[in-house]
Design a protein around this motif. Structure first.
Motif: not given
Length: 271
Positions: A190-203, A205-214
């Motif tokens: 979980i410490e490698e999930a790097n969830l802040s990248r969700i905001k980066t992708l949205r900023k 590319f201006g499109c909806p962004v989701g998260y695929s979890d493993h």
């Protein structure tokens, strides 16, 4: 006028859950049907299969290599893939049962081979498609899927830079795209999930962004949805995490999936 983004029969008005069956059916279509039913009963909004073609995806040399170990379903990698991969007849049967059972979750598929697109379109199998992380650099596949003019969910787990994500966006040729942040590790600490990248992708590319979890848990998906505003949450699902197969250990069983779906639906009400 309703200006919410439509994805198949759903509107993206908060976190929606995709239950990824993947190859956790272990090559048994009736097991796949049971997993779809379980996922829908637990509250998943979408359920997803994988449409593959070993002869298009791999070289003859790769398919002929011995494939041993606990997660093997054949003596060679080709035999292993032949056991696991569902063909068009399997898809037709699953879809028929899906509608017969009046399953409320929307059924769709990741497409890993151009050769599968023609049948999927002729049969009107689904209203959207997904591109797996391993294929986000596959220009031919993305362009062929984009030509259907159906929404594309593109997983970015194999992107080495934002420029590579931009390439995939350009190949989609203005088709509606939802990007999925993903880290291609199974299971994922979980410490490698790097969830802040969700905001980066949205900023970027201006499109909806989701998260695929493993990560095989519910913490990372909940944080992704609530803190970072992920509009789609994809998790692998299984009937038993101890089963042989590469994805089971990084999947949720029914209790975990139900808990995830409940928490995310409650977060929409409280928002």
């Amino acid at each position: 006028m309703d200006d919410r983004i439509r994805l198949g029969s759903k509107h993206l008005d908060g976190p929606h859950v995709i239950a990824e069956i993947g190859q956790n059916h272990n090559g048994d279509i009736y097991h796949a049907i049971r997993l779809i039913q379980m996922a829908a009963a637990a509250g998943a909004d979408f359920v997803k299969l994988q449409a593959r073609d070993q002869w298009e995806e791999f070289t003859p040399e790769r398919l002929a290599k011995p494939y041993n170990g606990r997660n093997s379903f054949g003596k060679t990698y080709g035999e292993h893939r032949a056991k696991l991969d569902l063909d068009n007849n399997d898809f037709a049967h699953i879809r028929q049962r899906h509608f017969y059972n009046e399953n409320p979750a929307e059924l769709f598929t990741t497409v890993c081979a151009v050769s599968r697109i023609k049948w999927l379109e002729e049969s009107n199998f689904c209203e959207l498609y997904k591109v797996a992380s391993k294929d986000m650099r596959n220009e031919t596949l993305i362009r062929e899927l984009a030509s259907t003019r159906k929404p594309l969910i593109i997983s970015t787990g194999m992107a080495k830079s934002l420029h590579q994500v931009e390439d995939a966006m350009n190949w989609s040729n203005a088709t509606q795209v939802i990007l999925m942040h993903c880290v291609s590790k199974y299971p994922l600490p979980i410490e490698e999930a790097n969830l802040s990248r969700i905001k980066t992708l949205r900023k970027e590319f201006g499109c909806p962004v989701g998260y695929s979890d493993h990560s095989a848990g519910v913490k990372a998906p909940v944080v992704a949805a609530i803190k970072y505003g992920a509009e789609l949450i994809e998790v692998h699902v299984t009937s038993n995490r101890a089963l042989p197969g590469t994805d089971h250990a990084a999947s949720l069983e029914e209790p975990g999936l139900r808990q995830l779906c409940t928490w995310l639906k409650e977060s929409k009400v409280m928002d």
